[in-house]
Design a protein around this motif. Structure first.
Motif, PDB file in Angstrom:
ATOM      1  N   ASP A 123       0.672  -1.794   0.616  1.00  0.00           N
ATOM      2  CA  ASP A 123      -0.061  -0.351  -0.172  1.00  0.00           C
ATOM      3  C   ASP A 123       1.139   0.902  -0.007  1.00  0.00           C
ATOM      4  OD1 ASP A 123      -1.476   1.943   0.203  1.00  0.00           O
ATOM      5  OD2 ASP A 123      -2.917   1.015   1.474  1.00  0.00           O
ATOM      6  N   PRO A 124       0.559   2.090  -0.950  1.00  0.00           N
ATOM      7  CA  PRO A 124       1.688   2.605  -1.264  1.00  0.00           C
ATOM      8  C   PRO A 124       1.696   3.964   0.014  1.00  0.00           C
ATOM      9  CG  PRO A 124       0.113   2.680  -2.735  1.00  0.00           C
ATOM     10  CD  PRO A 124      -0.336   2.048  -2.594  1.00  0.00           C
ATOM     11  N   THR A 125      -0.043   3.971   0.764  1.00  0.00           N
ATOM     12  CA  THR A 125      -0.020   4.904   1.371  1.00  0.00           C
ATOM     13  C   THR A 125       0.162   4.811   3.051  1.00  0.00           C
ATOM     14  OG1 THR A 125      -2.497   3.686   2.380  1.00  0.00           O
ATOM     15  CG2 THR A 125      -2.288   5.361   0.331  1.00  0.00           C
ATOM     16  N   GLN A 126       1.173   3.430   2.660  1.00  0.00           N
ATOM     17  CA  GLN A 126       2.115   2.831   4.452  1.00  0.00           C
ATOM     18  C   GLN A 126       3.524   3.303   4.273  1.00  0.00           C
ATOM     19  OE1 GLN A 126       0.004   2.321   7.200  1.00  0.00           O
ATOM     20  NE2 GLN A 126      -1.452   2.536   5.849  1.00  0.00           N
ATOM     21  N   PRO A 127       3.968   3.180   5.392  1.00  0.00           N
ATOM     22  CA  PRO A 127       5.392   3.719   5.262  1.00  0.00           C
ATOM     23  C   PRO A 127       6.022   1.872   4.797  1.00  0.00           C
ATOM     24  CG  PRO A 127       4.650   3.168   7.564  1.00  0.00           C
ATOM     25  CD  PRO A 127       3.410   3.381   6.657  1.00  0.00           C
ATOM     26  N   THR A 128       7.073   1.979   4.242  1.00  0.00           N
ATOM     27  CA  THR A 128       8.335   1.011   3.363  1.00  0.00           C
ATOM     28  C   THR A 128       8.729   0.412   4.870  1.00  0.00           C
ATOM     29  OG1 THR A 128       9.428   2.662   3.375  1.00  0.00           O
ATOM     30  CG2 THR A 128       8.179   2.038   1.534  1.00  0.00           C
ATOM     31  N   ALA A 129       9.331  -0.151   4.750  1.00  0.00           N
ATOM     32  CA  ALA A 129       9.716  -1.311   5.925  1.00  0.00           C
ATOM     33  C   ALA A 129      11.406  -0.661   6.488  1.00  0.00           C
ATOM     34  CB  ALA A 129      10.662  -2.185   5.688  1.00  0.00           C
ATOM     35  N   GLU A 130      11.786   1.013   4.686  1.00  0.00           N
ATOM     36  CA  GLU A 130      12.801   1.731   4.988  1.00  0.00           C
ATOM     37  C   GLU A 130      12.267   2.332   5.999  1.00  0.00           C
ATOM     38  OE1 GLU A 130      12.455   0.638   2.320  1.00  0.00           O
ATOM     39  OE2 GLU A 130      13.988  -0.914   1.471  1.00  0.00           O
ATOM     40  N   GLU A 131      10.941   2.855   6.168  1.00  0.00           N
ATOM     41  CA  GLU A 131      10.555   4.093   6.669  1.00  0.00           C
ATOM     42  C   GLU A 131      10.282   3.584   7.723  1.00  0.00           C
ATOM     43  OE1 GLU A 131       7.926   5.471   4.193  1.00  0.00           O
ATOM     44  OE2 GLU A 131       8.868   6.437   3.481  1.00  0.00           O
ATOM     45  N   SER A 132       9.608   2.687   8.303  1.00  0.00           N
ATOM     46  CA  SER A 132       9.508   1.997   9.616  1.00  0.00           C
ATOM     47  C   SER A 132      10.141   2.214  10.462  1.00  0.00           C
ATOM     48  CB  SER A 132       9.473   0.298   9.188  1.00  0.00           C
ATOM     49  OG  SER A 132       7.458   0.104   8.817  1.00  0.00           O
ATOM     50  N   VAL A 133       9.933   2.084  11.535  1.00  0.00           N
ATOM     51  CA  VAL A 133      10.851   2.507  12.869  1.00  0.00           C
ATOM     52  C   VAL A 133      11.114   0.890  13.937  1.00  0.00           C
ATOM     53  CG1 VAL A 133      11.311   3.096  15.529  1.00  0.00           C
ATOM     54  CG2 VAL A 133       9.964   4.499  14.093  1.00  0.00           C
ATOM     55  N   PRO A 134      11.904   0.188  13.288  1.00  0.00           N
ATOM     56  CA  PRO A 134      12.724  -1.184  13.973  1.00  0.00           C
ATOM     57  C   PRO A 134      12.022  -1.185  15.563  1.00  0.00           C
ATOM     58  CG  PRO A 134      14.286   0.005  13.392  1.00  0.00           C
ATOM     59  CD  PRO A 134      13.361   1.235  13.103  1.00  0.00           C
ATOM     60  N   THR A 135      11.557  -2.477  15.089  1.00  0.00           N
ATOM     61  CA  THR A 135      11.680  -2.901  16.878  1.00  0.00           C
ATOM     62  C   THR A 135      12.299  -4.323  17.514  1.00  0.00           C
ATOM     63  OG1 THR A 135       8.925  -3.964  16.899  1.00  0.00           O
ATOM     64  CG2 THR A 135       9.173  -1.465  17.174  1.00  0.00           C
ATOM     65  N   GLU A 136      12.522  -4.094  18.916  1.00  0.00           N
ATOM     66  CA  GLU A 136      13.250  -5.258  19.284  1.00  0.00           C
ATOM     67  C   GLU A 136      12.075  -6.185  19.313  1.00  0.00           C
ATOM     68  OE1 GLU A 136      16.343  -6.576  19.257  1.00  0.00           O
ATOM     69  OE2 GLU A 136      16.776  -4.539  17.520  1.00  0.00           O
ATOM     70  N   PRO A 137      12.219  -7.432  19.609  1.00  0.00           N
ATOM     71  CA  PRO A 137      11.523  -8.996  19.953  1.00  0.00           C
ATOM     72  C   PRO A 137      11.609  -8.900  21.325  1.00  0.00           C
ATOM     73  CG  PRO A 137      13.595  -9.675  18.741  1.00  0.00           C
ATOM     74  CD  PRO A 137      13.390  -7.937  18.289  1.00  0.00           C
ATOM     75  N   THR A 138      10.156  -8.510  21.790  1.00  0.00           N
ATOM     76  CA  THR A 138      10.667  -8.823  23.748  1.00  0.00           C
ATOM     77  C   THR A 138      10.171 -10.434  23.977  1.00  0.00           C
ATOM     78  OG1 THR A 138       8.407  -8.060  23.580  1.00  0.00           O
ATOM     79  CG2 THR A 138      10.158  -6.775  23.827  1.00  0.00           C
ATOM     80  N   GLN A 139      10.769 -10.864  25.272  1.00  0.00           N
ATOM     81  CA  GLN A 139      10.592 -11.785  25.429  1.00  0.00           C
ATOM     82  C   GLN A 139       9.494 -11.951  26.599  1.00  0.00           C
ATOM     83  OE1 GLN A 139      11.282 -15.536  24.233  1.00  0.00           O
ATOM     84  NE2 GLN A 139      12.641 -15.286  23.284  1.00  0.00           N
ATOM     85  N   PRO A 140       8.989 -12.892  27.228  1.00  0.00           N
ATOM     86  CA  PRO A 140       8.196 -12.422  28.633  1.00  0.00           C
ATOM     87  C   PRO A 140       9.304 -13.183  29.524  1.00  0.00           C
ATOM     88  CG  PRO A 140       7.298 -14.691  27.393  1.00  0.00           C
ATOM     89  CD  PRO A 140       8.157 -13.637  26.245  1.00  0.00           C
ATOM     90  N   PRO A 141       8.985 -12.425  30.701  1.00  0.00           N
ATOM     91  CA  PRO A 141       9.642 -12.233  31.498  1.00  0.00           C
ATOM     92  C   PRO A 141       9.652 -13.748  32.461  1.00  0.00           C
ATOM     93  CG  PRO A 141       7.537 -11.352  32.142  1.00  0.00           C
ATOM     94  CD  PRO A 141       7.475 -12.092  30.884  1.00  0.00           C
ATOM     95  N   VAL A 142      10.273 -14.844  32.346  1.00  0.00           N
ATOM     96  CA  VAL A 142      10.739 -16.487  33.296  1.00  0.00           C
ATOM     97  C   VAL A 142      10.103 -16.131  34.534  1.00  0.00           C
ATOM     98  CG1 VAL A 142      12.609 -18.101  32.873  1.00  0.00           C
ATOM     99  CG2 VAL A 142      13.184 -15.823  31.946  1.00  0.00           C
ATOM    100  N   VAL A 143       9.357 -16.683  34.690  1.00  0.00           N
ATOM    101  CA  VAL A 143       8.852 -17.660  36.316  1.00  0.00           C
ATOM    102  C   VAL A 143       9.023 -18.826  36.925  1.00  0.00           C
ATOM    103  CG1 VAL A 143       6.838 -17.602  37.349  1.00  0.00           C
ATOM    104  CG2 VAL A 143       6.638 -16.069  35.199  1.00  0.00           C
ATOM    105  N   TYR A 144      10.612 -18.655  37.230  1.00  0.00           N
ATOM    106  CA  TYR A 144      10.746 -19.556  38.034  1.00  0.00           C
ATOM    107  C   TYR A 144       9.821 -20.335  39.151  1.00  0.00           C
ATOM    108  CZ  TYR A 144      14.568 -17.952  35.727  1.00  0.00           C
ATOM    109  OH  TYR A 144      16.319 -17.760  35.389  1.00  0.00           O
ATOM    110  N   PRO A 145      10.052 -21.937  39.005  1.00  0.00           N
ATOM    111  CA  PRO A 145       8.967 -22.794  40.703  1.00  0.00           C
ATOM    112  C   PRO A 145       9.663 -22.177  41.428  1.00  0.00           C
ATOM    113  CG  PRO A 145       9.910 -24.219  38.801  1.00  0.00           C
ATOM    114  CD  PRO A 145      10.618 -22.348  38.036  1.00  0.00           C
TER     115      PRO A 145
END
Length: 275
Positions: free
Chosen positions: A70-92
Motif C-alpha cells: 500500500d503506497p499510503t503506508q510507510p515502507t520497511a525502510e521508513e518503519s521504526v524497527p522494534t526489538e522482539p521481546t520475550q515474556p519474563p521468566v517465571v521460576y518454580p
C-alpha cells in the motif's frame, strides 16, 4: 546312586540360583519404590505451577507479501524497527530453608518442563557418596542428582557438571537419553536451575555419547582458545544442534548419565546458562 546325588545337587544349585535371582529382582524393585516415594516426598518443597520458561531466540524469516504494498503506508525502510521481546521468566518456587534442614548438602534444584527431571541437587565431598545415597541420607541404588565435588556450590564456574543415574523406571536422569532424538531436543530446549542464591535458565546446545577418557568433564580451561577448542569438539560430536554455540564468556552446565553403547559409556548433555 551317585548319579542321583549329582542330579539332586544340580537341582539344588539351580534352585538356589533362582531364589537368589528372585531376591535380587525383589531388592531392586524395592529400591525403585523407596526412591520414588522419597522423590515424591521432596515435591512438597517445590511449586512448579507458575513456571514459565522462555524459548531460545529464533531467527527471523523473510516472507513474500500476498498483495501489492500500500503506497499510503510507510515502507520497511521508513518503519521504526522494534526489538522482539520475550515474556519474563517465571521460576518454580523452592523452599530451600526446609530442604537444608533435611540435608545441608542441598545446593540447588533442577527442573526441565515436560520431563521427569525435577529434583534437588546435592554436593558431597567426593563423587562417590551420592551415587548410592538419597537426599534424605538413606542408602539406595538410585542415589541422588549431584554436583561434581570440584565445582563451586553456587554454579558460578565456567563449566559445571551435574550427575544422575539412568534408572530403568524412567526416574532420575533417564530422560537425558531422550535428547539423543533431535525432535525431543527441539520440544524441550530449555531447563531451569534454582539455587538459594538465585535462579537461571539453561539452553540445551549439544549432546553426545562419551567415554570416560573424553574431555566431556573438563572443568578448567587455561585460555579462551582452550575453551573454544573444547566447544568445537563438543559441537562436532553432537547428535543434536541447538540454536546457540557457546562463546568464551558463557557458562556451561553438563548433565551426565550412563548410556549403554559400550562399557562405561556416558551420555552428556551440554547446556549454556542464560542469565
Amino acid at each position: 546312586m551317585k548319579k542321583k546325588w549329582i542330579i539332586r545337587a544340580l537341582a539344588l544349585l539351580l534352585l538356589a540360583g533362582a531364589v537368589f535371582s528372585s531376591y535380587q529382582i525383589y531388592r531392586k524393585l524395592q529400591e525403585y519404590r523407596v526412591s520414588e516415594e522419597a522423590s515424591q516426598q521432596l515435591q512438597q518443597y517445590i511449586d512448579v505451577t507458575p513456571a514459565q520458561p522462555t524459548a531460545p531466540p529464533t531467527r527471523a524469516t523473510e516472507s513474500t507479501p500476498a498483495t501489492e504494498p500500500d503506497p499510503t503506508q510507510p515502507t520497511a525502510e521508513e518503519s521504526v524497527p522494534t526489538e522482539p521481546t520475550q515474556p519474563p521468566v517465571v521460576y518454580p518456587s523452592v523452599d530451600f530453608d526446609s530442604l537444608l534442614q533435611i540435608n545441608e548438602d542441598v545446593v540447588g534444584w533442577i527442573y526441565i518442563d515436560g520431563t521427569r527431571i525435577n529434583y534437588p541437587i546435592v554436593q558431597g565431598e567426593d563423587n562417590r557418596h551420592y551415587v548410592s545415597t538419597m537426599v534424605d541420607g538413606r542408602v539406595n541404588g538410585a542415589g541422588s542428582i549431584f554436583l561434581d565435588y570440584r565445582n563451586s556450590a553456587d554454579f558460578s564456574d565456567k563449566h559445571t557438571v551435574i550427575y544422575g543415574h539412568n534408572m530403568r523406571n524412567g526416574t532420575m536422569f533417564a530422560d537425558i537419553l531422550e535428547y539423543k532424538d533431535p525432535e525431543f531436543q527441539a520440544a524441550h530446549p530449555m531447563g531451569m536451575l534454582m539455587t538459594p542464591g538465585g535462579n537461571c535458565q539453561f539452553e540445551v546446545v549439544a549432546g553426545y555419547v562419551a567415554s570416560l577418557a573424553d574431555p566431556a568433564w573438563q572443568l578448567e580451561f587455561v585460555s579462551d582458545k582452550d575453551f573454544e577448542a573444547w566447544v568445537e569438539e563438543t559441537m562436532s560430536r553432537s547428535m543434536i544442534k541447538g540454536t546457540t554455540v557457546p562463546e568464551p564468556g558463557d557458562r556451561i552446565i553438563t548433565l551426565s548419565t550412563c548410556s549403554y553403547e559400550f562399557s562405561e559409556a556416558r551420555f552428556v548433555l551440554v547446556c549454556v546458562v542464560k542469565d
